[in-house]
Motif scaffolding. Structure first.
Motif, PDB file in Angstrom:
ATOM      1  N   THR A 110     -24.497 -17.152  16.209  1.00 49.48           N
ATOM      2  CA  THR A 110     -24.920 -18.514  15.886  1.00 49.48           C
ATOM      3  C   THR A 110     -25.998 -18.484  14.805  1.00 49.48           C
ATOM      4  O   THR A 110     -25.942 -19.251  13.840  1.00 49.48           O
ATOM      5  CB  THR A 110     -25.452 -19.218  17.155  1.00 49.48           C
ATOM      6  N   GLY A 165     -18.835 -29.623  19.668  1.00 49.76           N
ATOM      7  CA  GLY A 165     -18.101 -28.820  18.690  1.00 49.76           C
ATOM      8  C   GLY A 165     -17.275 -29.650  17.716  1.00 49.76           C
ATOM      9  O   GLY A 165     -17.501 -29.584  16.505  1.00 49.76           O
ATOM     10  N   GLU A 190     -17.481 -23.103  15.049  1.00 49.78           N
ATOM     11  CA  GLU A 190     -17.229 -24.013  16.183  1.00 49.78           C
ATOM     12  C   GLU A 190     -15.741 -23.985  16.548  1.00 49.78           C
ATOM     13  O   GLU A 190     -15.388 -23.935  17.737  1.00 49.78           O
ATOM     14  CB  GLU A 190     -17.616 -25.457  15.814  1.00 49.78           C
ATOM     15  N   PHE A 198     -22.327 -22.738  24.950  1.00 51.01           N
ATOM     16  CA  PHE A 198     -21.407 -23.686  24.318  1.00 51.01           C
ATOM     17  C   PHE A 198     -20.876 -24.660  25.371  1.00 51.01           C
ATOM     18  O   PHE A 198     -21.312 -24.641  26.511  1.00 51.01           O
ATOM     19  CB  PHE A 198     -20.246 -22.934  23.659  1.00 51.01           C
ATOM     20  N   ASN A 208     -19.218 -31.862  15.427  1.00 49.17           N
ATOM     21  CA  ASN A 208     -19.956 -31.047  14.449  1.00 49.17           C
ATOM     22  C   ASN A 208     -19.031 -30.507  13.352  1.00 49.17           C
ATOM     23  O   ASN A 208     -19.448 -30.356  12.210  1.00 49.17           O
ATOM     24  CB  ASN A 208     -20.674 -29.897  15.177  1.00 49.17           C
ATOM     25  N   SER A 228     -24.746 -24.935  20.666  1.00 47.95           N
ATOM     26  CA  SER A 228     -24.179 -26.106  19.990  1.00 47.95           C
ATOM     27  C   SER A 228     -25.283 -26.925  19.314  1.00 47.95           C
ATOM     28  O   SER A 228     -25.086 -27.487  18.243  1.00 47.95           O
ATOM     29  CB  SER A 228     -23.458 -26.991  21.001  1.00 47.95           C
TER      30      SER A 228
END
Lengths: 136, 125
Positions: free
Chosen positions: B70, A107, A45, A102, A110, B46
């Motif tokens: 990811t 972010g 992230e 994204f 997290n 995300s």
């Protein structure tokens, strides 16, 4: 043990390279898979944040038997209001970043969630520094 | 939703998933006998990075290198791309390096998810 990575702003094809290397190192060190996942998710992230927002940055990783400490530092626009940036859903990401999946404003929260210690410092017009620690 | 959550663990093999969705296994064919328990559909990476589940199939229309990255970070081994999304050589290479299984089907995200839910795969939330 210490490792350092350079991160290029805007280069999405390389985003995640450092996180991937750190994951390999932690695997070799036989760190528990759940701990590895938390660390690399937080790092990924943060790495994507540098690519998405900054001009360039560095990631310095220090691993000792008890913990991993990661220092991220970028040259970029900085964050004007950190408490706002820490709120879920707040994002200044570009359309391009959103098209990559994204930029949903998740972010930083997290990163906090996946680390034991997390510090963020930023100066508008200069850049942002993140320090994160996770104990094994 | 409640009903599905209470069902006893229904699992599906990767090749069963492929068969039910007219999907092709484009990477990791040697893992086609492996079993998944849950599905998660999202184009938002995300969101994917917040999941803490094993034996999970990620169903997505987001086909780029960061989807593979990811999955690598989130320990997700199985990805289903819907609407016959193009999987680039770069994506394929990274998937191979991480021993991931990639599937591609012609159906929409809604239809693929619906069929797998109906077949008994459990949701994450």
């Amino acid at each position: 043990m210490q490792v350092k990575f350079d991160v290029e702003g805007g280069n999405f094809s390389k985003a995640g390279h450092a996180s991937s290397q750190v994951k390999k190192i932690l695997k070799q060190l036989n760190v528990a898979p759940k701990i590895i996942k938390s660390i690399v998710v937080a790092l990924y992230e943060a790495e994507v944040n540098i690519v998405a927002h900054a001009y360039n940055g560095t990631i310095e990783v220090t691993i000792d038997p008890q913990k991993i400490l990661i220092n991220l530092s970028d040259n970029g626009p900085g964050i004007a209001d950190i408490s706002l940036a820490m709120q879920e859903g707040f994002s200044t990401a570009s359309q391009e970043v959103r098209q990559m999946g994204f930029g949903a404003g998740m972010g930083l929260p997290n990163i906090k969630r996946n680390t034991d210690e997390f510090e963020i410092e930023s100066e508008v017009g200069k850049g942002t520094k993140l320090i994160m620690t996770k104990f094994f | 939703m409640k009903k599905n959550e209470n069902r006893p663990g229904v699992t599906m093999k990767i090749n069963e998933v492929a068969k039910s969705l007219e999907a092709k296994i484009v990477c990791g064919e040697h893992r086609q006998e492996e079993v998944i328990e849950k599905g998660f559909s999202s184009d938002l990476m995300s969101d994917v990075l917040r999941i803490d589940t094993e034996h999970l199939l990620l169903i997505t229309g987001m086909a780029n290198l960061q989807t593979i990255r990811t999955a690598e970070m989130a320990d997700i081994s199985y990805i289903l791309f819907v609407r016959n999304k193009q999987i680039s050589d770069e994506m394929l290479e990274l998937a191979k390096e991480n021993d991931l299984v990639l599937l591609r089907c012609p159906y929409s995200l809604f239809r693929a998810s619906g069929l797998l839910f109906e077949a008994g795969l459990k949701p994450v939330y």
